[in-house]
Design a protein around this motif. Structure first.
Motif, mmCIF file in Angstrom:
data_model
loop_
_atom_site.group_PDB
_atom_site.id
_atom_site.type_symbol
_atom_site.label_atom_id
_atom_site.label_comp_id
_atom_site.label_asym_id
_atom_site.label_seq_id
_atom_site.Cartn_x
_atom_site.Cartn_y
_atom_site.Cartn_z
ATOM 1 N N SER A 218 0.842 -1.200 0.000
ATOM 2 C CA SER A 218 0.000 0.000 0.000
ATOM 3 C C SER A 218 0.874 1.246 0.000
ATOM 4 C CB SER A 218 -0.945 0.012 1.202
ATOM 5 O OG SER A 218 -0.217 0.118 2.407
ATOM 6 N N TYR A 219 0.289 2.340 -0.458
ATOM 7 C CA TYR A 219 0.967 3.631 -0.526
ATOM 8 C C TYR A 219 -0.064 4.671 -0.132
ATOM 9 C CZ TYR A 219 3.593 7.507 -2.675
ATOM 10 O OH TYR A 219 4.284 8.666 -2.915
ATOM 11 N N GLU A 220 0.149 5.332 0.986
ATOM 12 C CA GLU A 220 -0.848 6.259 1.529
ATOM 13 C C GLU A 220 -0.221 7.606 1.838
ATOM 14 O OE1 GLU A 220 -3.953 5.083 1.893
ATOM 15 O OE2 GLU A 220 -3.470 2.977 1.613
ATOM 16 N N TRP A 221 -0.968 8.670 1.595
ATOM 17 C CA TRP A 221 -0.582 10.010 2.035
ATOM 18 C C TRP A 221 -1.319 10.292 3.327
ATOM 19 C CZ3 TRP A 221 2.969 13.493 0.269
ATOM 20 C CH2 TRP A 221 3.690 13.086 -0.866
ATOM 21 N N LEU A 222 -0.629 10.934 4.259
ATOM 22 C CA LEU A 222 -1.144 11.136 5.609
ATOM 23 C C LEU A 222 -1.259 12.619 5.947
ATOM 24 C CD1 LEU A 222 1.426 8.750 7.338
ATOM 25 C CD2 LEU A 222 -0.885 8.129 6.599
ATOM 26 N N ARG A 223 -2.116 12.897 6.926
ATOM 27 C CA ARG A 223 -2.131 14.209 7.568
ATOM 28 C C ARG A 223 -1.386 14.046 8.877
ATOM 29 N NH1 ARG A 223 -8.377 16.086 7.516
ATOM 30 N NH2 ARG A 223 -8.832 15.130 5.519
ATOM 31 N N GLY A 224 -0.632 15.047 9.255
ATOM 32 C CA GLY A 224 0.085 14.955 10.517
ATOM 33 C C GLY A 224 1.567 15.199 10.346
ATOM 34 N N ARG A 225 2.347 14.660 11.277
ATOM 35 C CA ARG A 225 3.794 14.895 11.311
ATOM 36 C C ARG A 225 4.501 14.316 10.083
ATOM 37 N NH1 ARG A 225 8.076 12.299 15.348
ATOM 38 N NH2 ARG A 225 9.866 13.411 14.578
ATOM 39 N N PHE A 226 4.003 13.203 9.559
ATOM 40 C CA PHE A 226 4.602 12.560 8.388
ATOM 41 C C PHE A 226 3.625 12.629 7.227
ATOM 42 C CE2 PHE A 226 6.867 10.900 11.985
ATOM 43 C CZ PHE A 226 8.184 10.980 11.554
ATOM 44 N N ASP A 227 4.171 12.511 6.023
ATOM 45 C CA ASP A 227 3.360 12.682 4.818
ATOM 46 C C ASP A 227 3.005 11.380 4.115
ATOM 47 O OD1 ASP A 227 3.455 15.580 4.918
ATOM 48 O OD2 ASP A 227 5.569 15.374 4.377
ATOM 49 N N VAL A 228 3.910 10.409 4.149
ATOM 50 C CA VAL A 228 3.725 9.192 3.357
ATOM 51 C C VAL A 228 3.923 7.956 4.217
ATOM 52 C CG1 VAL A 228 4.620 7.843 1.408
ATOM 53 C CG2 VAL A 228 4.510 10.321 1.242
ATOM 54 N N LEU A 229 3.059 6.966 4.015
ATOM 55 C CA LEU A 229 3.194 5.652 4.645
ATOM 56 C C LEU A 229 3.134 4.623 3.524
ATOM 57 C CD1 LEU A 229 3.315 3.909 7.238
ATOM 58 C CD2 LEU A 229 0.817 3.866 7.168
ATOM 59 N N PHE A 230 4.210 3.841 3.405
ATOM 60 C CA PHE A 230 4.338 2.869 2.320
ATOM 61 C C PHE A 230 4.552 1.509 2.954
ATOM 62 C CE2 PHE A 230 7.029 1.492 -1.519
ATOM 63 C CZ PHE A 230 5.916 1.297 -2.317
ATOM 64 N N CYS A 231 3.704 0.558 2.651
ATOM 65 C CA CYS A 231 3.837 -0.793 3.188
ATOM 66 C C CYS A 231 4.366 -1.703 2.091
ATOM 67 C CB CYS A 231 2.487 -1.300 3.691
ATOM 68 S SG CYS A 231 2.569 -2.950 4.411
ATOM 69 N N VAL A 232 5.428 -2.458 2.425
ATOM 70 C CA VAL A 232 6.056 -3.362 1.462
ATOM 71 C C VAL A 232 6.377 -4.690 2.134
ATOM 72 C CG1 VAL A 232 7.062 -1.489 0.096
ATOM 73 C CG2 VAL A 232 8.388 -2.497 1.946
ATOM 74 N N GLU A 233 6.560 -5.703 1.311
ATOM 75 C CA GLU A 233 7.022 -7.010 1.789
ATOM 76 C C GLU A 233 8.280 -7.372 1.038
ATOM 77 O OE1 GLU A 233 3.771 -9.719 1.240
ATOM 78 O OE2 GLU A 233 2.651 -8.879 2.915
ATOM 79 N N GLY A 234 9.301 -7.798 1.780
ATOM 80 C CA GLY A 234 10.562 -8.163 1.157
ATOM 81 C C GLY A 234 11.613 -8.435 2.210
ATOM 82 N N ASP A 235 12.868 -8.372 1.804
ATOM 83 C CA ASP A 235 13.957 -8.571 2.759
ATOM 84 C C ASP A 235 14.499 -7.204 3.171
ATOM 85 O OD1 ASP A 235 16.676 -8.054 1.104
ATOM 86 O OD2 ASP A 235 15.170 -8.991 -0.192
ATOM 87 N N TYR A 236 15.119 -7.174 4.342
ATOM 88 C CA TYR A 236 15.577 -5.902 4.912
ATOM 89 C C TYR A 236 16.558 -5.172 3.994
ATOM 90 C CZ TYR A 236 17.479 -2.385 7.968
ATOM 91 O OH TYR A 236 17.879 -1.177 8.480
ATOM 92 N N GLU A 237 17.486 -5.894 3.400
ATOM 93 C CA GLU A 237 18.503 -5.260 2.565
ATOM 94 C C GLU A 237 17.872 -4.524 1.391
ATOM 95 O OE1 GLU A 237 18.651 -8.383 3.717
ATOM 96 O OE2 GLU A 237 20.378 -8.268 5.059
#
Length: 107
Positions: free
Chosen positions: A43-62
């Protein structure tokens, strides 16, 4: 494969670009980067508040870290943080198990 939430602030440069082209698909760039790294965009979401973007991903840390470095170096985002989802029940079970054998120094 782990799930991550990437949260950040839009840079002044990105805000100018968004102002000049408000209809541009900002998520397309992120999805393309995910595809090139073998990361699944959830998912890719724009937010109101202290931060602007929230992006959810699945994968490896690197791979997710490579995304972070790329985005920060592009100058489009700032204060970008990566948060990995974890099984807290499993973590606290391990903590409870190790507590049984842990002794404070001097005990």
């Amino acid at each position: 494969m782990s799930k991550f939430y990437v949260i950040g602030k839009a840079s002044p440069e990105l805000l100018k670009k968004m102002h000049s082209d408000p209809a541009a698909d900002r998520s397309a760039v992120m999805k393309s980067m995910c595809d090139s790294l073998g990361v699944k965009a959830v998912s890719y979401e724009w937010l109101r508040g202290r931060f602007d973007v929230l992006f959810c991903v699945e994968g490896d840390y690197e791979s997710v870290l490579a995304m972070k470095v790329t985005v920060l170096n592009s100058g489009m985002m700032s204060d970008l943080m990566v948060h990995e989802v974890f099984d807290y029940n499993s973590a606290f079970k391990k903590a409870a198990d190790v507590s049984k054998s842990y002794k404070k120094p001097g005990e």
